[in-house]
Design a protein around this motif. Structure first.
Motif, short mmCIF file in Angstrom:
data_model
loop_
_atom_site.label_atom_id
_atom_site.label_comp_id
_atom_site.label_asym_id
_atom_site.label_seq_id
_atom_site.Cartn_x
_atom_site.Cartn_y
_atom_site.Cartn_z
N GLN A 9 0.17 11.38 8.19
CA GLN A 9 -0.64 10.97 9.34
C GLN A 9 -1.13 9.54 9.18
O GLN A 9 -1.08 8.74 10.13
N CYS A 10 -1.57 9.20 7.98
CA CYS A 10 -2.01 7.83 7.71
C CYS A 10 -0.85 6.85 7.85
O CYS A 10 -1.02 5.73 8.36
N PHE A 11 0.33 7.25 7.38
CA PHE A 11 1.51 6.39 7.50
C PHE A 11 1.84 6.14 8.97
O PHE A 11 2.13 5.00 9.36
N ASP A 12 1.78 7.18 9.78
CA ASP A 12 2.06 7.03 11.21
C ASP A 12 1.03 6.14 11.89
O ASP A 12 1.33 5.49 12.91
N ARG A 13 -0.20 6.11 11.35
CA ARG A 13 -1.24 5.23 11.90
C ARG A 13 -1.15 3.83 11.28
O ARG A 13 -2.03 3.00 11.50
N ARG A 14 -0.10 3.61 10.46
CA ARG A 14 0.17 2.32 9.84
C ARG A 14 -0.91 1.93 8.82
O ARG A 14 -1.16 0.75 8.58
N GLU A 15 -1.54 2.94 8.20
CA GLU A 15 -2.51 2.68 7.15
C GLU A 15 -1.82 2.47 5.80
O GLU A 15 -2.46 1.98 4.86
N PHE A 16 -0.56 2.90 5.67
CA PHE A 16 0.23 2.71 4.46
C PHE A 16 1.53 2.01 4.82
O PHE A 16 2.10 2.23 5.90
N ASP A 17 2.02 1.19 3.88
CA ASP A 17 3.37 0.64 4.02
C ASP A 17 4.41 1.70 3.67
O ASP A 17 5.50 1.72 4.25
N THR A 18 4.05 2.56 2.72
CA THR A 18 5.00 3.53 2.17
C THR A 18 4.24 4.79 1.75
O THR A 18 3.11 4.69 1.28
N VAL A 19 4.87 5.96 1.93
CA VAL A 19 4.33 7.19 1.34
C VAL A 19 5.47 7.94 0.66
O VAL A 19 6.62 7.90 1.10
N ILE A 20 5.13 8.61 -0.44
CA ILE A 20 6.07 9.48 -1.16
C ILE A 20 5.47 10.87 -1.12
O ILE A 20 4.40 11.11 -1.68
N VAL A 21 6.16 11.80 -0.44
CA VAL A 21 5.56 13.10 -0.13
C VAL A 21 6.57 14.22 -0.33
O VAL A 21 7.77 13.99 -0.46
N ARG A 22 6.05 15.45 -0.32
CA ARG A 22 6.91 16.62 -0.25
C ARG A 22 7.41 16.79 1.18
O ARG A 22 6.83 16.24 2.13
N LEU A 23 8.49 17.56 1.35
CA LEU A 23 9.02 17.86 2.68
C LEU A 23 7.91 18.45 3.54
O LEU A 23 7.19 19.35 3.11
N THR A 61 0.85 -1.19 0.00
CA THR A 61 0.00 0.00 0.00
C THR A 61 0.88 1.25 0.00
O THR A 61 1.76 1.40 0.85
N ILE A 62 0.63 2.15 -0.95
CA ILE A 62 1.47 3.33 -1.14
C ILE A 62 0.58 4.56 -1.21
O ILE A 62 -0.44 4.59 -1.91
N GLY A 63 0.97 5.60 -0.49
CA GLY A 63 0.34 6.91 -0.61
C GLY A 63 1.29 7.86 -1.32
O GLY A 63 2.47 7.90 -0.99
N ILE A 64 0.80 8.60 -2.31
CA ILE A 64 1.64 9.52 -3.07
C ILE A 64 1.01 10.90 -3.05
O ILE A 64 -0.18 11.06 -3.33
N SER A 65 1.81 11.90 -2.70
CA SER A 65 1.33 13.28 -2.68
C SER A 65 0.85 13.70 -4.06
O SER A 65 1.46 13.35 -5.08
#
Length: 285
Positions: A135-149, A95-99
């Protein structure tokens, strides 16, 4: 005839170099060194008795033999992966979240690259704002996120730093004496906040003329001639103009793209490494 079986690691190295057009990016995708990738390719070429790639200090290009072998190499790797998947049983999920400021028009090609790396991996991707995704990553809803600073955080792996500019449609003109019309993303958006702060610090009068629910909507408003937006060049259709210098707008900094991940090994990590290497190439292009 040489009956020695092909080295699958060497075949994979060849496919990665061919897909990414670079020994360096292939090494990043395989989480190894450029020297190791070069050695694997040489071993494969020696085994086949052909030169698969033509390389100079400036480019990497498939030879005629290499182009003919590429599809066979992919089929070999896919057959290998299918065999392992059948033994392993159920598909693994990544599961990946991308900005939204990161997921550009090359996203379909990047997803295809991940699928090529592991066709049996179940990939789930969601797009959102950097703050919400973290926030979702910290709640372990994603394995990985790619975000801006994101302000207040110093963790994450730097993937790339990307140039931003003040973009408008080719025929757009700022009306003298009126506040600068700005097209932005809806809150929360770190780029929106940064752009407003820079304009305020430079004492440039401005007003929001359009608020979009995604970068595609903001880019559409820009090309429709509504106003100016702070965006990365790759997010805009061909023909958009950087009007920052002409209007005397404050220079926008290069903004980092960060990878946050709990994936450490296994098939998901290999697919993620392929995505990261391909993304670096897309941003640098």
């Amino acid at each position: 005839m040489n009956d020695r079986p092909l080295d699958l690691d060497a075949v994979q190295a060849f496919v990665r170099i061919a897909e990414l057009g670079s020994f360096t990016r292939a090494a990043e995708a395989m989480r190894t060194t450029q020297a190791a990738v070069s050695l694997k390719l040489k071993r494969l070429e020696d085994r086949l008795g052909w030169r698969l790639l033509e390389r100079t200090p400036r480019y990497v290009q498939l030879s005629a033999r290499g182009a003919a072998f590429l599809d066979h190499a992919r089929e070999l790797l896919e057959a290998h992966d299918r065999a392992l998947a059948e033994v392993a049983g159920a598909r693994q999920r990544l599961t990946i979240g991308i900005s939204d400021h990161v997921a550009g028009p090359e996203l379909p090609a990047l997803i295809a690259r991940m699928n090529a790396q592991d066709p049996q991996l179940l990939i789930e991707i969601r797009i959102g704002s950097s703050g919400e995704l973290l926030q979702c990553f910290d709640r372990r809803e994603f394995d990985t996120v790619i975000v801006r600073l994101h302000a207040g955080r110093s963790d994450g792996e730097l993937l790339a730093e990307e140039r931003f500019g003040w973009f408008a449609a080719p025929a757009w003109q700022h009306r003298a004496g009126e506040p600068l019309p700005i097209c932005t993303l809806a809150e929360p958006c770190g780029v929106r906040v940064m752009a407003g702060q820079l304009l305020d610090a430079a004492r440039v009068p401005w007003t929001e003329i359009f608020v979009g629910g995604g970068v595609a909507a903001v880019a559409a408003a820009v090309m429709a001639g509504l106003g100016v937006a702070a965006l990365a060049p790759r997010m805009l259709p061909f023909g958009a103009m950087d009007v920052g210098s002409r209007l005397g707008l404050p220079e926008l900094p290069r903004l980092p793209v960060l990878l946050h991940s709990r994936v450490k090994d296994g098939r998901p990590r290999a697919a993620l490494a392929a995505l990261s290497a391909a993304f670096r190439g897309a941003v640098r292009a």
